[in-house]
Scaffold this active site. Sequence first.
Site, PDB file in Angstrom:
ATOM      1  CG  HIS A  97      -1.999   1.124   1.082  1.00  0.00           C
ATOM      2  ND1 HIS A  97      -1.788   2.267   1.478  1.00  0.00           N
ATOM      3  CD2 HIS A  97      -3.272   0.857   0.663  1.00  0.00           C
ATOM      4  CE1 HIS A  97      -2.890   3.021   1.134  1.00  0.00           C
ATOM      5  NE2 HIS A  97      -3.780   2.188   0.940  1.00  0.00           N
ATOM      6  CD  GLU A  99      -2.518   5.168   3.489  1.00  0.00           C
ATOM      7  OE1 GLU A  99      -2.892   4.252   4.262  1.00  0.00           O
ATOM      8  OE2 GLU A  99      -3.343   5.954   3.133  1.00  0.00           O
ATOM      9  CD  GLU A 169      -5.155   1.484  -3.241  1.00  0.00           C
ATOM     10  OE1 GLU A 169      -6.342   1.201  -2.632  1.00  0.00           O
ATOM     11  OE2 GLU A 169      -4.362   1.389  -2.236  1.00  0.00           O
ATOM     12  N   GLY A 175      -8.013   8.889  -0.611  1.00  0.00           N
ATOM     13  CA  GLY A 175      -8.530   9.659   0.724  1.00  0.00           C
ATOM     14  C   GLY A 175      -8.586  11.489   0.226  1.00  0.00           C
ATOM     15  CB  SER A 214     -11.921   8.853  -3.781  1.00  0.00           C
ATOM     16  OG  SER A 214     -10.605   9.701  -3.008  1.00  0.00           O
TER      17      SER A 214
END
Length: 252
Positions: A97, A99, A169, A175, A214
Site C-alpha cells: 500500500h 502508505e 491505486e 483519501g 476514493s
Amino acid sequence: MREKIVAGNWKMNTTIGEGKKLIEDILSGMDRVPAGVTLITATPFTHLCPAAHLIGDRRNPALAAQNCANRESGAFTGEVSASMLASVSCRYVILGHSERREYYGETNEILLEKIKLALAHSLRPIFCVGEVLQERETNMHFQVVSSQLREVLCQLDPEDFKKVIVAYEPVWAIGTGKTATSEQAQEMHAFIRAFLAGTFGELAQSTPILYGGSCKPSNAAELFSRPDVDGGLIGGASLKADDFLAIAGSFA
Ligand code: PGA
C-alpha cells in the site's frame, strides 16, 4: 470469467467495539452482495481474531491483514508474521500500500520478501501499485507502475502469481475525494494486464485487478463497468457498512 472482489481497507481505524459492530453490520447485509462477488475486510491486526469468530465458517466475507512481516519468525519486535495471520483464519494480505511505501520505507525488494512469505503460508496477496500526482502530471505513470510490477510480481513463479490480486491505486486519489475517471482506471488496468502477460502469458487474463482511491457508492458502478476493472479496494467508504455493501452491490 474473472473473480469479482470488493475489499475494505480499514487502515488504523476503529476500536474493537466499533470493529465488531462493523463486521456484524456487514454480515447482516450480505444479501446485498451479488452472487459471485467476494467481499474482503482488512481489519487492524488486533481485530482479526474477534472478526474471525463473528464470521465463523462462512466463506464470504473473508479476512485480510493490512501488512505482514518480511521475516518468518524470531526477534523482530512489533512485527506480525504471515504464519500468525494464517493461524487466525486470515486468507488475504494487502502488501505494498502506498502508505506503507511512503511512511514505512517499504521498497519493492522488501515487498517481494513479504509476498513470498505470504504465499508460502497460503495467504493471497493484494499487491498495490500506483503513481503519485507529480508522476502522472509528468507522464511517468506507466513507467512507475511497470517497475513496481517488474521488481515484485514478475519475480514470482507462475504457480504463485496465479494467487495474486493486484490493486491499482493512484496515490493522488487516495483519501482525497478525487477519483480517477473510469477511462483512466481502464487504461491503467489494461496496461497492467498486458504488462503482466509479457511475463506470465495467458495467466494474466485471470488476475483480478481492483481499483482503489476514493471509490464510493456514487462512482463504483461506473468504475466496475469497465472491462479490466474487477472490483475495488475501498478505504474511507469501507468504514460504513451501508456504503461498503452498496459498493459491492454496484456490479452490473
Ligand atoms: P480511500 O482509500 O478509498 O479512502 O481513498 C483507498 C485505499 O487507500 O486503499
